[in-house]
Design an enzyme around this catalytic site. Sequence first.
Site, short mmCIF file in Angstrom:
data_model
loop_
_atom_site.label_atom_id
_atom_site.label_comp_id
_atom_site.label_asym_id
_atom_site.label_seq_id
_atom_site.Cartn_x
_atom_site.Cartn_y
_atom_site.Cartn_z
N ASP A 124 6.82 6.80 -1.82
CA ASP A 124 6.67 5.06 -0.88
C ASP A 124 7.32 3.50 -1.82
O ASP A 124 7.15 3.49 -3.00
CB ASP A 124 5.37 4.85 -0.40
CG ASP A 124 5.44 3.90 0.67
OD1 ASP A 124 6.24 4.34 1.62
OD2 ASP A 124 4.17 3.13 0.57
N TYR A 126 9.19 -0.42 -0.57
CA TYR A 126 8.57 -1.58 -0.56
C TYR A 126 9.46 -2.84 0.38
O TYR A 126 9.55 -3.83 -0.07
CB TYR A 126 7.64 -2.34 -1.32
CG TYR A 126 6.76 -3.72 -1.31
CD1 TYR A 126 5.60 -3.56 -0.40
CD2 TYR A 126 6.37 -4.66 -2.36
CE1 TYR A 126 4.70 -4.45 -0.03
CE2 TYR A 126 6.20 -5.69 -1.90
CZ TYR A 126 5.15 -5.17 -1.09
OH TYR A 126 3.75 -6.66 -0.74
N HIS A 131 6.22 -8.01 5.07
CA HIS A 131 4.81 -7.72 4.59
C HIS A 131 4.89 -8.26 2.90
O HIS A 131 3.55 -8.47 2.62
CB HIS A 131 5.17 -6.09 4.66
CG HIS A 131 3.96 -5.47 4.16
ND1 HIS A 131 2.64 -5.87 4.59
CD2 HIS A 131 3.75 -5.04 3.03
CE1 HIS A 131 1.96 -4.65 3.87
NE2 HIS A 131 2.53 -4.33 2.59
N ARG A 140 -0.26 -15.41 -3.85
CA ARG A 140 0.64 -16.36 -4.88
C ARG A 140 0.70 -16.78 -3.34
O ARG A 140 2.62 -16.81 -3.97
CB ARG A 140 1.83 -15.69 -5.73
CG ARG A 140 1.07 -14.27 -7.01
CD ARG A 140 2.23 -13.53 -7.49
NE ARG A 140 3.00 -12.67 -6.16
CZ ARG A 140 2.49 -11.47 -5.59
NH1 ARG A 140 1.73 -11.10 -6.02
NH2 ARG A 140 3.81 -11.21 -4.70
N GLU A 198 4.68 2.84 9.28
CA GLU A 198 5.86 2.81 8.16
C GLU A 198 6.76 3.58 8.78
O GLU A 198 6.79 4.26 9.49
CB GLU A 198 5.85 3.12 6.73
CG GLU A 198 4.61 2.39 5.95
CD GLU A 198 5.19 2.92 4.73
OE1 GLU A 198 6.21 3.41 4.09
OE2 GLU A 198 3.92 2.52 3.82
N ASP A 230 1.04 4.85 6.07
CA ASP A 230 0.54 5.25 4.07
C ASP A 230 -0.26 4.51 4.45
O ASP A 230 -0.84 3.34 4.01
CB ASP A 230 1.83 4.72 2.99
CG ASP A 230 1.02 5.73 1.59
OD1 ASP A 230 0.51 6.35 1.59
OD2 ASP A 230 1.98 4.44 0.77
N ARG A 234 -7.38 -1.40 1.09
CA ARG A 234 -7.11 -2.18 0.18
C ARG A 234 -8.05 -2.81 -1.35
O ARG A 234 -7.65 -3.57 -1.49
CB ARG A 234 -7.00 -3.69 1.26
CG ARG A 234 -6.39 -3.25 2.48
CD ARG A 234 -4.82 -3.60 2.13
NE ARG A 234 -3.83 -3.15 2.69
CZ ARG A 234 -2.76 -2.97 2.90
NH1 ARG A 234 -2.22 -2.76 1.73
NH2 ARG A 234 -1.66 -2.88 4.09
N GLN A 237 -7.43 -1.20 -3.76
CA GLN A 237 -6.36 -1.98 -4.23
C GLN A 237 -6.24 -3.01 -5.04
O GLN A 237 -5.68 -2.79 -6.57
CB GLN A 237 -5.22 -1.58 -2.94
CG GLN A 237 -3.43 -2.28 -3.36
CD GLN A 237 -2.63 -1.83 -2.44
OE1 GLN A 237 -3.64 -2.35 -1.45
NE2 GLN A 237 -1.43 -2.24 -2.42
N TYR A 241 -4.57 -2.45 -9.59
CA TYR A 241 -2.95 -1.92 -9.18
C TYR A 241 -2.00 -2.78 -10.19
O TYR A 241 -0.79 -2.11 -10.60
CB TYR A 241 -2.41 -2.52 -8.12
CG TYR A 241 -2.47 -4.34 -7.63
CD1 TYR A 241 -1.29 -4.94 -8.06
CD2 TYR A 241 -3.57 -5.17 -7.56
CE1 TYR A 241 -1.27 -6.06 -8.17
CE2 TYR A 241 -3.70 -6.33 -7.25
CZ TYR A 241 -2.40 -7.15 -7.50
OH TYR A 241 -2.06 -8.76 -7.83
N LYS A 250 -4.00 4.97 -2.74
CA LYS A 250 -3.14 5.43 -1.58
C LYS A 250 -3.02 6.51 -1.71
O LYS A 250 -2.07 7.20 -0.57
CB LYS A 250 -1.20 5.12 -2.07
CG LYS A 250 -1.60 2.79 -1.86
CD LYS A 250 -1.34 3.07 -0.55
CE LYS A 250 -0.61 0.61 -1.07
NZ LYS A 250 0.24 0.91 0.28
N THR A 254 -1.48 10.69 3.67
CA THR A 254 -0.84 9.68 4.40
C THR A 254 -0.74 10.35 5.48
O THR A 254 -0.32 11.47 6.00
CB THR A 254 0.82 10.04 3.16
OG1 THR A 254 0.56 8.96 2.01
CG2 THR A 254 1.69 9.38 4.32
N THR A 357 5.45 -0.84 4.73
CA THR A 357 4.97 -1.81 5.48
C THR A 357 6.41 -2.51 6.17
O THR A 357 6.95 -3.56 5.84
CB THR A 357 4.47 -2.37 5.78
OG1 THR A 357 3.44 -1.05 4.99
CG2 THR A 357 3.82 -2.61 7.22
#
Length: 424
Positions: A124, A126, A131, A140, A198, A230, A234, A237, A241, A250, A254, A357
């Site tokens: 997968d 990104y 997104h 951030r 996706e 996918d 959250r 994650q 992560y 994840k 899927t 995404t």
Amino acid sequence: MSIDATHDPALTSWVPGADGHPDFPVQNLPYGIFSIGNGERRPAVAIGDSLLDLQAISGLLPVELHGPTLNALFAMAPERRRALRAKLSELLSVESHRAALAPHIHAQADVTLHLPATIGDYTDFYVGIHHAMNIGKQFRPDSPLLPNYKHVPIGYHGRASSVRPSGVPVVRPKGQRKPPETETPVYAPSARLDYELELGVWIGRGNDLGEAIPIAEAPGHIAGFCLLNDWSARDFQAWEYQPLGPFLAKNFHTSVSPWVITPEALAPFRTAQPPRPEGDPRPLPYLWDEADQASGALGVELHAYLTTAQMRAQGLAPHRLSRGPASNMYWTVAQIVTHHASNGCDLRPGDLLGTGTISAPSEDGFGSLMEISRGGTQPIRLESGEERSFLQDGDEIILRATASAPGFASIGFGECRATILPAR
């Protein structure tokens, strides 16, 4: 990919309901795997609300098609796939073929559709920059994109064993999460279950271990496209992560749409890759090809819908969560294929890539609830009066996509849908 007689918008089919079909007119001709009852799995081509059993008519085709997967078809050279497409277009549009083929036409509603291929590996990416920006801003605010994002296509290796076709329910996963009100993590069902809108990319011809795929040759290694969701926990994650990225958040499920939309069918819908904003770095030479920049994007509009158990009981239509173009990808499909193999990693027929995404810059095009609800702080209100920040048991997500261009018949991807079941 060249445009030929199979793309003629005036072309019609003798199959009832195929002409003007929103997904599968004769100009599309996607491949899939089906079975009737508990019978054997066989290759098929979609036409309208029906399908044609390709194994049953193998003697009429320029290539032999049989067996429970499309891996052998994916491995074929593009010119052989083009010959197959041309023959199928003729068989399904010329009236004189009706008598021979009609016994092998089945309603899609009467069959079971399966995964189209045995998936060796799933990766997968990104590449949806909006997104990435939206998610990055939540963690951030002053620097949403990490320094490498505009230099290298970011991805991670997912879990091929948990990829399932549209319609297979998603069992709410359990895992470790760290609620803000607790000092230590807990093991519990995910409370922040999300979807991701996706595109999926099916790999065709592979490459030998140690050999790269030059970007100019990357399109010849792509067998087709699908819709891909996918699913993401959250809360898991956020806890797990760092430092190695996605894992149990994840790999539990899927979903993919069952029909493989071929590169040949999408030829009329190729568009220029949107130019990078001024000041963005130019990709390194191995990721840059002028032809890819001129026609490496897809004129595809993506849609995501939500329906709840209460909405279905009340007969309410699904609530549209997002709509936006697939061109909101910072990297092209050819670039992610080339980058994946750039270190000598061998890709194989049937490998699956996700784009990550795909979101639009505006709210109506956000491709996940994490974005739509601002991390759960701004729930959406549904027509039933319910609110959602993340998915609840009984909710169903439906993904759809349409490719369109002036002067051509629009084609679709079918549906990618799944309902959330309670944790076990």
